[in-house]
Design a protein around this motif. Structure first.
Motif: not given
Length: 530
Positions: A505, A357, A508-509
């Motif tokens: 990841g 992330d 989420a980013w």
């Protein structure tokens, strides 16, 4: 070596030239479609009076320099002197705006795909046609020129693209490939849509123009079709030494989207490709029409006329390139010399060691506008949270994520339409570092991404393949069969599947990245007069 020399000197070759966004490159191939020699010329766009453009004379000087480098390469490698070529083709940055007068002279600066000044025209034409017209399409630029009463519009004899202009100068017919034509004006099959042509003429009927739009658009020609031959003047333009003989078969000129599809063997239904360099675009060959128009998606065509859904983003590797300049400067300040390739390799390899992330580090790579997310201008940004783990690895991973984020937003629409290519191939500079670019792209898009062993050859090789197809195809042989059976039958490839950790990841980013677009808008507004 002697066999290759004989092949080159006998003219049993096909040449592809592509005028890309940072380089003009030429690739010469033989009947096995193997690159024999190449040449390149570096150039850059510039922002002049608010317009992203290239000097059209630089394009002509560039193809001469590029071809001269290719000649020198063939002579150095094989002792071969090029005097004849079997077929050649020209590709260029897709679409844009290049109106010509009756003598073939440009009436204004070449306006590239990067310009985002046609927002009103694109929106109004999309509503008029019931069909998404992106800002970079030629018809959107033409419509804007008419709305602003630009003085040149009454003198337009024909409208073309960069590839079409160079093709015509080499002696070719006034035409473009079907794929290129599909980004100039909407198609119905392999020709321009008659009802939309009539709608455009009606929209501007009160202006008393001396032309109808069909009169000024170049003829669409499918891959393998008749696009003329290299003239004596064209041969001298390409090779001022006079050594190159005229008469080479000319393939229909294509945009870089079309050559990217060919170079990755992605012209059949259910295949797709990603071309990632200065800009990035995803092409998915459709099995059936989409349920409705989407402003985020273009409907274009393969070089042989099959419908394609395209996600085009103006910004990709520009910030990676800018940071490479910074790191090269830092190394220089320390008295350390490293090649550009070594710097890029270190940047991409380090990104793969970053946290999935990015550890609270975020980037927005908008150097220019980005229509998919509604930006007329861009301001590259790096942001991080107070508790972020700011290190080189996380910083670089955020840069790679930023290069794919807008494309991922468009891919979400395709998935909702159940467009799921069985094979997605990648090519371009983003994929040159071993596996790194492909893995990030796979995690971002949620689909496997393959890179062929020939991926580094890119668009110029794809254009050379189109020239080869025009020259060496059998009667009735389709482009997809030619590519499958003759070109890619034994090609090696590597595939990156999405990894659970990488996909989570990125998601989420990406969630935070979307929320930061408001900050990007504020940055644009706050620096307009800076």
């Amino acid at each position: 070596m002697s066999d290759i020399r004989q092949i080159i000197e006998s003219g049993e070759t096909a040449l592809g030239i592509e005028l890309g966004s940072t380089r003009i490159k030429a690739v010469l191939i033989d009947r096995s479609h193997t690159p024999l020699a190449s040449g390149s010329f570096e150039w850059e766009n510039s922002l002049k009076d608010g317009v992203w453009t290239y000097d059209i004379d630089d394009a002509l000087r560039g193809i001469q320099s590029c071809y001269a480098a290719l000649k020198a390469d063939a002579l150095e490698r094989y002792g071969a002197k090029i005097t004849r070529i079997g077929a050649l083709g020209v590709s260029g940055m897709m679409h844009g705006y290049l109106p010509l007068d009756r003598d073939g002279k440009p009436l204004c600066e070449f306006r590239t795909w990067r310009n985002t000044m046609t927002e009103r025209s694109a929106a109004e034409l999309s509503e008029l046609f019931g069909f998404n017209v992106p800002q970079r399409w030629s018809v959107a630029h033409l419509d804007r020129a008419l709305l602003f009463d630009e003085p040149h519009v009454g003198d337009i004899d024909r409208l073309t693209t960069l590839a079409g202009y160079v093709h015509e100068r080499l002696g070719g017919r006034v035409c473009v490939g079907v794929g290129e034509a599909s980004g100039m004006f909407p198609l119905n099959g392999s020709d321009y849509d008659d009802m939309m042509l009539a709608g455009f003429d009606k929209r501007h009927a009160s202006r008393g123009l001396p032309w109808k739009i069909r009169d000024i658009l170049p003829k669409p020609v499918a891959a393998g079709g008749d696009a003329g031959r290299l003239s004596r003047d064209g041969a001298l333009l390409l090779d001022p030494s006079g050594e190159l003989e005229p008469g080479a078969l000319l393939a229909p000129p294509e945009g870089d989207a079309g050559t990217g599809m060919v170079a990755t063997n992605s012209v059949s239904q259910s295949t797709g490709n990603i071309s990632a360099g200065t800009s990035v675009f995803l092409m998915a060959v459709l099995e059936k029409p989409l349920s409705k128009p989407y402003p985020e998606l273009d409907i274009v065509a393969t070089p042989d006329g099959a419908p394609v859904a395209m996600v085009h983003c103006n910004n990709c590797s520009n910030e990676i390139d800018a940071w490479a300049d910074v790191f090269e400067g830092m190394l220089g300040a320390l008295g350390i010399s490293r090649s550009r390739g070594e710097i890029y390799d270190a940047m991409f390899a380090s990104a793969m060691r970053g946290e999935p992330d990015c550890g609270g580090v975020y980037a927005i790579n908008y150097l220019s506008g980005e229509p998919i997310t509604g930006f007329a201008e861009g301001r590259p940004m790096v942001l991080r949270t107070p508790d972020s783990r700011m290190n080189f690895e996380n910083f670089m991973r955020s840069q790679l994520y930023s290069s794919t984020a807008t494309l991922a937003a468009g891919m979400e629409i395709l998935r909702a339409e159940n467009v799921r290519p069985t094979r997605m191939s990648g090519h371009g500079g983003f994929f040159k570092a071993e596996r790194a670019g492909a893995q990030v792209m796979a995690d971002a898009l949620g689909t496997a991404v393959s890179t062929l062993s020939t991926a580094g050859e890119g668009g110029p090789w794809g254009m050379a393949l189109l020239a080869a197809y025009a020259l060496w195809k059998s009667e009735g042989e389709r482009l997809c069969d030619y590519l499958n059976d003759r070109v890619f039958a034994l090609s090696a490839s590597s595939t990156c599947e999405p990894t659970p950790g990488g996909a989570r990841g990125f998601a989420a980013w990406m969630k935070v990245w979307r929320s930061l677009l408001d900050a990007e808008r504020s940055a644009v507004e706050g620096t307009k007069n800076a």
